[in-house]
Motif scaffolding. Sequence first.
Motif, mmCIF file in Angstrom:
data_model
loop_
_atom_site.group_PDB
_atom_site.id
_atom_site.type_symbol
_atom_site.label_atom_id
_atom_site.label_comp_id
_atom_site.label_asym_id
_atom_site.label_seq_id
_atom_site.Cartn_x
_atom_site.Cartn_y
_atom_site.Cartn_z
ATOM 1 N N PHE A 214 22.600 -14.854 53.257
ATOM 2 C CA PHE A 214 21.589 -13.802 53.334
ATOM 3 C C PHE A 214 20.515 -13.922 52.245
ATOM 4 C CE2 PHE A 214 25.591 -11.936 54.992
ATOM 5 C CZ PHE A 214 25.206 -11.843 56.329
ATOM 6 N N ASN A 215 20.577 -15.015 51.483
ATOM 7 C CA ASN A 215 19.586 -15.281 50.434
ATOM 8 C C ASN A 215 19.478 -14.107 49.456
ATOM 9 O OD1 ASN A 215 17.734 -17.022 49.213
ATOM 10 N ND2 ASN A 215 15.994 -16.133 50.296
ATOM 11 N N THR A 216 20.627 -13.619 49.012
ATOM 12 C CA THR A 216 20.673 -12.424 48.159
ATOM 13 C C THR A 216 21.065 -12.721 46.720
ATOM 14 O OG1 THR A 216 22.935 -12.074 48.987
ATOM 15 C CG2 THR A 216 21.165 -10.825 50.046
ATOM 16 N N ALA A 217 21.419 -13.969 46.397
ATOM 17 C CA ALA A 217 21.811 -14.294 45.025
ATOM 18 C C ALA A 217 20.622 -14.116 44.088
ATOM 19 C CB ALA A 217 22.342 -15.719 44.938
ATOM 20 N N CYS A 218 20.839 -13.418 42.982
ATOM 21 C CA CYS A 218 19.766 -13.155 42.019
ATOM 22 C C CYS A 218 19.839 -14.153 40.876
ATOM 23 C CB CYS A 218 19.885 -11.730 41.476
ATOM 24 S SG CYS A 218 18.622 -11.318 40.253
ATOM 25 N N ASN A 219 18.697 -14.784 40.572
ATOM 26 C CA ASN A 219 18.622 -15.761 39.487
ATOM 27 C C ASN A 219 17.743 -15.284 38.339
ATOM 28 O OD1 ASN A 219 20.009 -17.947 41.060
ATOM 29 N ND2 ASN A 219 18.231 -17.660 42.377
ATOM 30 N N ASP A 220 17.360 -14.004 38.352
ATOM 31 C CA ASP A 220 16.454 -13.479 37.340
ATOM 32 C C ASP A 220 17.199 -13.181 36.039
ATOM 33 O OD1 ASP A 220 14.627 -13.564 39.402
ATOM 34 O OD2 ASP A 220 14.856 -11.431 39.890
ATOM 35 N N TRP A 221 16.456 -13.252 34.921
ATOM 36 C CA TRP A 221 17.023 -12.880 33.631
ATOM 37 C C TRP A 221 15.908 -12.442 32.687
ATOM 38 C CZ3 TRP A 221 15.063 -15.814 29.668
ATOM 39 C CH2 TRP A 221 14.604 -17.100 29.974
ATOM 40 N N THR A 222 16.307 -11.706 31.662
ATOM 41 C CA THR A 222 15.381 -11.311 30.599
ATOM 42 C C THR A 222 15.993 -11.668 29.255
ATOM 43 O OG1 THR A 222 16.286 -9.068 30.429
ATOM 44 C CG2 THR A 222 14.458 -9.410 31.980
ATOM 45 N N MET A 223 15.139 -11.715 28.231
ATOM 46 C CA MET A 223 15.596 -12.024 26.875
ATOM 47 C C MET A 223 14.673 -11.300 25.901
ATOM 48 S SD MET A 223 16.310 -15.757 25.150
ATOM 49 C CE MET A 223 14.615 -16.302 25.308
ATOM 50 N N ASN A 224 15.243 -10.686 24.884
ATOM 51 C CA ASN A 224 14.456 -9.941 23.900
ATOM 52 C C ASN A 224 14.912 -10.350 22.507
ATOM 53 O OD1 ASN A 224 12.802 -8.159 22.590
ATOM 54 N ND2 ASN A 224 13.928 -6.318 23.181
ATOM 55 N N THR A 225 14.188 -11.297 21.890
ATOM 56 C CA THR A 225 14.562 -11.799 20.572
ATOM 57 C C THR A 225 13.332 -11.882 19.678
ATOM 58 O OG1 THR A 225 14.288 -14.102 21.304
ATOM 59 C CG2 THR A 225 16.496 -13.155 21.484
ATOM 60 N N PHE A 226 13.503 -11.480 18.431
ATOM 61 C CA PHE A 226 12.451 -11.573 17.416
ATOM 62 C C PHE A 226 11.136 -10.945 17.901
ATOM 63 C CE2 PHE A 226 15.427 -14.996 16.473
ATOM 64 C CZ PHE A 226 15.690 -14.753 15.131
ATOM 65 N N GLY A 227 11.246 -9.800 18.613
ATOM 66 C CA GLY A 227 10.078 -9.057 19.048
ATOM 67 C C GLY A 227 9.382 -9.613 20.270
ATOM 68 N N ILE A 228 9.950 -10.646 20.901
ATOM 69 C CA ILE A 228 9.338 -11.243 22.092
ATOM 70 C C ILE A 228 10.227 -10.954 23.302
ATOM 71 C CG2 ILE A 228 8.602 -13.390 23.196
ATOM 72 C CD1 ILE A 228 8.070 -14.487 20.382
ATOM 73 N N PHE A 229 9.664 -10.266 24.299
ATOM 74 C CA PHE A 229 10.406 -9.925 25.506
ATOM 75 C C PHE A 229 10.021 -10.914 26.609
ATOM 76 C CE2 PHE A 229 10.904 -7.692 29.565
ATOM 77 C CZ PHE A 229 12.246 -7.336 29.483
ATOM 78 N N VAL A 230 11.022 -11.660 27.099
ATOM 79 C CA VAL A 230 10.814 -12.663 28.141
ATOM 80 C C VAL A 230 11.359 -12.118 29.454
ATOM 81 C CG1 VAL A 230 11.192 -15.050 28.848
ATOM 82 C CG2 VAL A 230 11.102 -14.472 26.411
ATOM 83 N N ASN A 231 10.545 -12.168 30.487
ATOM 84 C CA ASN A 231 10.952 -11.714 31.821
ATOM 85 C C ASN A 231 10.798 -12.882 32.790
ATOM 86 O OD1 ASN A 231 11.561 -10.379 34.148
ATOM 87 N ND2 ASN A 231 10.061 -8.746 33.895
ATOM 88 N N LYS A 232 11.943 -13.375 33.278
ATOM 89 C CA LYS A 232 11.952 -14.541 34.166
ATOM 90 C C LYS A 232 12.329 -14.104 35.573
ATOM 91 C CE LYS A 232 11.929 -19.148 34.672
ATOM 92 N NZ LYS A 232 10.826 -20.023 34.267
ATOM 93 N N ARG A 233 11.452 -14.373 36.538
ATOM 94 C CA ARG A 233 11.710 -14.097 37.943
ATOM 95 C C ARG A 233 11.629 -15.423 38.695
ATOM 96 N NH1 ARG A 233 13.590 -10.451 36.044
ATOM 97 N NH2 ARG A 233 13.061 -8.231 36.138
ATOM 98 N N GLN A 234 12.714 -15.780 39.409
ATOM 99 C CA GLN A 234 12.735 -17.103 40.019
ATOM 100 C C GLN A 234 13.619 -17.132 41.259
ATOM 101 O OE1 GLN A 234 14.130 -19.653 36.902
ATOM 102 N NE2 GLN A 234 15.917 -18.418 36.488
ATOM 103 N N LYS A 235 13.325 -18.085 42.142
ATOM 104 C CA LYS A 235 14.083 -18.310 43.356
ATOM 105 C C LYS A 235 14.519 -19.773 43.414
ATOM 106 C CE LYS A 235 14.487 -14.552 45.886
ATOM 107 N NZ LYS A 235 15.799 -14.068 46.341
ATOM 108 N N TYR A 236 15.838 -19.969 43.583
ATOM 109 C CA TYR A 236 16.396 -21.312 43.687
ATOM 110 C C TYR A 236 16.727 -21.634 45.137
ATOM 111 C CZ TYR A 236 17.054 -22.055 38.677
ATOM 112 O OH TYR A 236 16.850 -22.254 37.348
ATOM 113 N N ASP A 237 17.077 -22.894 45.353
ATOM 114 C CA ASP A 237 17.561 -23.319 46.667
ATOM 115 C C ASP A 237 19.035 -22.978 46.820
ATOM 116 O OD1 ASP A 237 15.221 -24.353 47.639
ATOM 117 O OD2 ASP A 237 15.535 -26.318 46.769
#
Length: 696
Positions: free
Chosen positions: A641-664
């Motif tokens: 059903f293509n429902t697996a989530c591969n997203d992640w975030t990271m918050n270190t040393f005042g920098i907030f990283v927001n990663k949104r992605q789709k894999y095979d």
Amino acid sequence: MTILTKTGRQLATAAFASLMAPASFASEPADSLNKELQEIVVAAKQPATRLEGSTLVSTIAGSRLQDIGTCLDALAQLPMIAVNDGEVTVTGKGAPEIYIDGRPMRDGDELRQLQSSNIRKVELLLSPGAMYDSDTKAVLKISTRKNFVDGLSLSERVEVTAKRRWSANGMLDLNYRAGAWDFFATGTIARNNSLLTGTTTNTFSYEGKRTVIGSSQHNTYPSINGSVKAGLNYAKGARSFGAYYRFGPEHGDFTNSGSEWLDNNPRIKSRIERSTDSRSHLVSAYYDNTFAGRYQLHFDGNYRYSSATNSVETIYPESDDETVRSNDKRGSTLWAGKLYLALPLFKGNFIAGTQDSYTRTDLDFRMADGPVADYIPSSTTKAEQTSLAAFAKWDRTFGKFSLSAGLRYEYVDYRFIVNGKEDTEVSRKDNLLTPDISLGWSFNEQSQISLSYKMATVKPPYSQLTGSLTYVGQHQIEGGNPALRDERMHDLQLFGMWNDFLLQADYTRSTDTYGSVKRLYPAPTLQLLMQPVNIDVSAVNICLVWSRNIRAWSPNLTLGVRKQWLGIEGTRYNRPIFFYDFSNTISLPKGFLLTANAYGQTSGDMHTNRFGTTWFSLDASVGKSFFKNALRIKLDATDIFNTACNDWTMNTFGIFVNKRQKYDRRTLSLTLTYRLHPRKSQYKGEPASKEELRRL
């Protein structure tokens, strides 16, 4: 650009490995999990599972899984084990060492070559002792049937996979047995192509104002690789020896067609092209002899050399920005030996031996772009390590009580050289002493309990120890950290089994493990650097497993939680991850075998990353054998059903990283396997230095 993820079932059942490292824009890390079971043959039923000390033992022979296909297919249906893209993982244990009839598994193709009908039992050591590398968290032992006859055997497999791109691979395995001699040769070839799409945004305060650095990715990574392996074994009476040589070439072309932006400025189109060529050579030999009917002497020797060249271009086709070009050459060499003697002692079993290795890695990095070379300079680095270890282990069963204790001493001399000069702040000499102990009690055939403790030293992989930096974009850099210290880990585990239920509770305290961080990097222009750093983490993993056989249906349900305690610069990373895995094996009429595996997880923290939620994802397969099991056809579908989530975030040393992605992740595969009197190779060697091979 940057890829740092755990997909679907990896996080649901196996992702709780002790470290999460950033991967560069061309690769992603693999984790793994493992397990041990006892042999009880139950015809046409789910494999019986028994806890012996801290070892789980499952019998495949005579069970429903003996005709499921390959070894990977069988492992995927066992409790606490997940298989994703050929990678075996075990809940809470990370990557296991895998042995087939006492010899180390050198590549994943061995698990594809081994048919489930030839497997006798699967054992999972959940608390491996002193004779294994100190960072080994689980050992998977696969025992096969001894059904050999003289003559030629052949096994051929072809697999075609449809994702958003097409991939195909093939394998031909030949074996000729004549008396005490066994000759074998294997060839594999694979053409893979993967696609990743997504966006990355970095939000932080810079010079007193809110700043956003972003990028989009449309990554394709076609590659072709193969291997040729040939060797021999001799076994007569109590003596055996053997050797093999393996050569593996690979070529890959990575392309990312994306864009970059800073704040509200117009997006700049970018194109990253990377070409990779690599070669690896492996020679392995062993000798084993039992004399006087009770003393076993075993020796393993390994030599490995690998080399790789990379050429990278970052092009900005619609702007005046210069093309950024770089290339690097990498080489690594390993010499390793392992010798041990096993004998009965005080009504128990005693093993003592030594495990020694010499490792060298070289990296020659060249940055061709002038402005970028100001903050990503060219460099040559070399890392050399000499490791000398001695170990001893003793175990005994006293009626219903079992005891196992071990001790490992290791001397390590590590030298790090930059541009021909030794870095004395990074180079070091260490003396390591790591004990382990395991206690078990068997109430009856259906109820057992085990408690174990292990202290270990875990060395980071050499890819994380590099001092070179990688250009990712106009404002982003990735790199290793040569100053990473070795991790010291304390692991306390409780295992219990009662009827159809298995409980695993695991507490670990790790000092100087490593996690990924992102922070400002001193350079003439605004730059963000992503790299690993040492961190201290405590974590609890609790897992409850239920499995049984209900007529033609064999369900297997796993419920678990992982909770960690980690703080960096005042930020806490303590949100727990709850996960489940529901595997099902169903026997259908006419010899068809169906599997349906559902899994999911909640959002939570693993080291410095917070992963997204996958509520429900489903994999399924159906297979059948023809012509008296000579031909097997199997159809697999993953993430239907293509429902697996591969997203992640990271918050270190005042920098907030927001990663949104789709894999095979959504995949459809068709596999055809033909066997002519199939038989396994009898190579009996063990890894002389599994830890060093893994780090390389």
